[in-house]
Scaffold this active site. Structure first.
Site, PDB file in Angstrom:
ATOM      1  N   LYS A  47     -15.084  -0.274   7.898  1.00 38.16           N
ATOM      2  CA  LYS A  47     -14.088  -1.263   7.477  1.00 38.16           C
ATOM      3  C   LYS A  47     -13.714  -2.188   8.631  1.00 38.16           C
ATOM      4  CE  LYS A  47      -9.768  -2.061   5.126  1.00 38.16           C
ATOM      5  NZ  LYS A  47      -8.507  -1.537   4.576  1.00 38.16           N
ATOM      6  N   ILE A  81       0.834  -1.207   0.000  1.00 33.38           N
ATOM      7  CA  ILE A  81       0.000   0.000   0.000  1.00 33.38           C
ATOM      8  C   ILE A  81       0.867   1.254   0.000  1.00 33.38           C
ATOM      9  CG2 ILE A  81      -1.559   1.385   1.432  1.00 33.38           C
ATOM     10  CD1 ILE A  81      -3.000  -0.749  -0.157  1.00 33.38           C
ATOM     11  N   GLY A  82       1.893   1.277   0.832  1.00 33.63           N
ATOM     12  CA  GLY A  82       2.759   2.453   0.893  1.00 33.63           C
ATOM     13  C   GLY A  82       3.451   2.730  -0.429  1.00 33.63           C
ATOM     14  N   ASN A 141     -13.375  -6.470   9.381  1.00 29.58           N
ATOM     15  CA  ASN A 141     -12.036  -6.970   9.705  1.00 29.58           C
ATOM     16  C   ASN A 141     -11.973  -7.642  11.065  1.00 29.58           C
ATOM     17  OD1 ASN A 141     -10.675  -6.297   7.360  1.00 29.58           O
ATOM     18  ND2 ASN A 141     -10.042  -4.285   8.078  1.00 29.58           N
TER      19      ASN A 141
END
Length: 346
Positions: A204, A11-12, A208
């Site tokens: 979200k 993601i980064g 999760n």
């Protein structure tokens, strides 16, 4: 705009590549073979059938980079406490800390109002180090929806999604959050500024907190967890317990439990991040996704019996895999032991 991505993994790295393409002065903090590949060959992003190469500064030593306008923390939540002091050289007087992490962030009760205003959570910020060093007033919330993968050192594969809702803990529309949103949008990302970032965070987190530990315990993918009557019922029970906690904290859910579970099932045969970490012998995001919710419930004196059971099991699963200690279990004393002669054979 100077932006440091702390944790330039899947993601980064995706964020860094897109922001660099928008003209931001991007630097990346990474380590190992991934870092070496980016230093040698640049950061490669595979997206929309093409390969884009971004030549950005990458290092494992934040002291080389100096103060930033924005530090985007793109680590797993349980890793953040261990790097707080390493982030310190990146912080200047006006630096914003963007928490692009799954689960509950360190700043959660900043500008929250009510009896829990400015409380810290020991499960995610032991000793209050993030609160003390990173400071809650620097924080911007960021919810991560895309799926990406490091397919080779220095190479990020974009799978789907481009949405990163961001927002101030206070709900204000400030110049710093607006400027970041505009830069992200320029980089091809959707970054709507939310006035209720905690609502988005919980939406979200809601999935999760149950699908992740259940998958780690069963090795089932999302479609199976959502379809099987037993695991669907466990998921639903955990979500209802969490919903009671969230709503007492002022959260509004824009979908109901059944729709949220159905949405997860529709993703298909997807392995959750917790299951992927377990299979790769990496520590799992148990505390940011599950323990923090239990801690909030305890603060509010609300029961979470199903969550408590699943949390105990996944903690032990992690410990037996050598990926962490079994937490919150009092030590055994001599008084607890049954004399050997009184133990019946079975």
């Amino acid at each position: 705009m100077k932006v440091c991505i702390y944790g330039a993994g899947a993601i980064g790295g995706y964020l860094g590549a897109q922001l660099a393409g928008a003209g931001a002065e991007v630097s990346l903090v990474a380590r190992g073979a991934h870092l070496e590949a980016m230093q040698t060959n640049g950061l490669k992003l595979l997206i929309n059938g093409e390969e884009r190469v971004n030549r950005v500064r990458a290092t494992d030593d934040p002291r080389e980079l100096g103060p930033q306008d924005y530090v985007i923390i793109a680590l797993k939540g349980h890793s953040v406490p261990g790097v707080v002091d390493r982030i310190r050289p990146l912080i200047g007087d006006d630096t914003a800390i963007v928490t692009a992490v799954n689960g509950v962030p360190y700043w959660y009760f900043y500008k929250h109002g009510g009896a829990l205003e400015n409380r810290t959570l020991a499960t995610i910020d032991p000793g209050g180090r993030q609160w003390e060093v990173l400071k809650p007033e620097r924080a911007l919330g960021c919810i991560v929806y895309p799926a990406t993968e490091v397919v080779a050192p220095g190479v990020i594969q974009h799978i789907y999604g481009d949405k990163f809702p961001i927002g101030e803990p206070s709900g204000e529309i400030t110049p710093r959050v607006t400027a970041l949103s505009q830069m992200m949008e320029k980089g091809g990302l959707r970054a709507p500024v939310m006035t209720n970032i905690r609502d988005e965070l919980w939406l979200k987190l809601w999935g999760n907190l149950c699908f992740n530990p259940i998958s780690a315990l069963t090795h089932a993918t999302l479609d199976i967890i959502a379809a099987d009557p037993g695991t669907r019922a466990v998921s639903r029970s955990m979500m209802l317990e969490a919903q009671a906690v969230a709503e007492k904290l002022g959260i509004t859910f824009r979908v109901d439990v059944e729709r949220r579970i159905n949405g997860a099932g529709a993703v298909g045969a997807h392995k959750t991040s917790m299951l992927q970490d377990l299979e790769r012998d990496r520590p799992m995001e148990i505390d940011p996704l599950v323990s923090a919710v239990q801690e909030m419930a305890q603060m509010l004196e609300l029961p979470t019996p199903t969550l408590d059971v699943v949390l105990a099991l996944v903690r032990q699963r992690a410990a037996m895999a050598g990926l962490g200690d079994i937490l919150a279990v009092p030590p055994v004393t001599a008084a607890d032991l049954v004399p050997a002669q009184k133990v019946a054979a079975h």
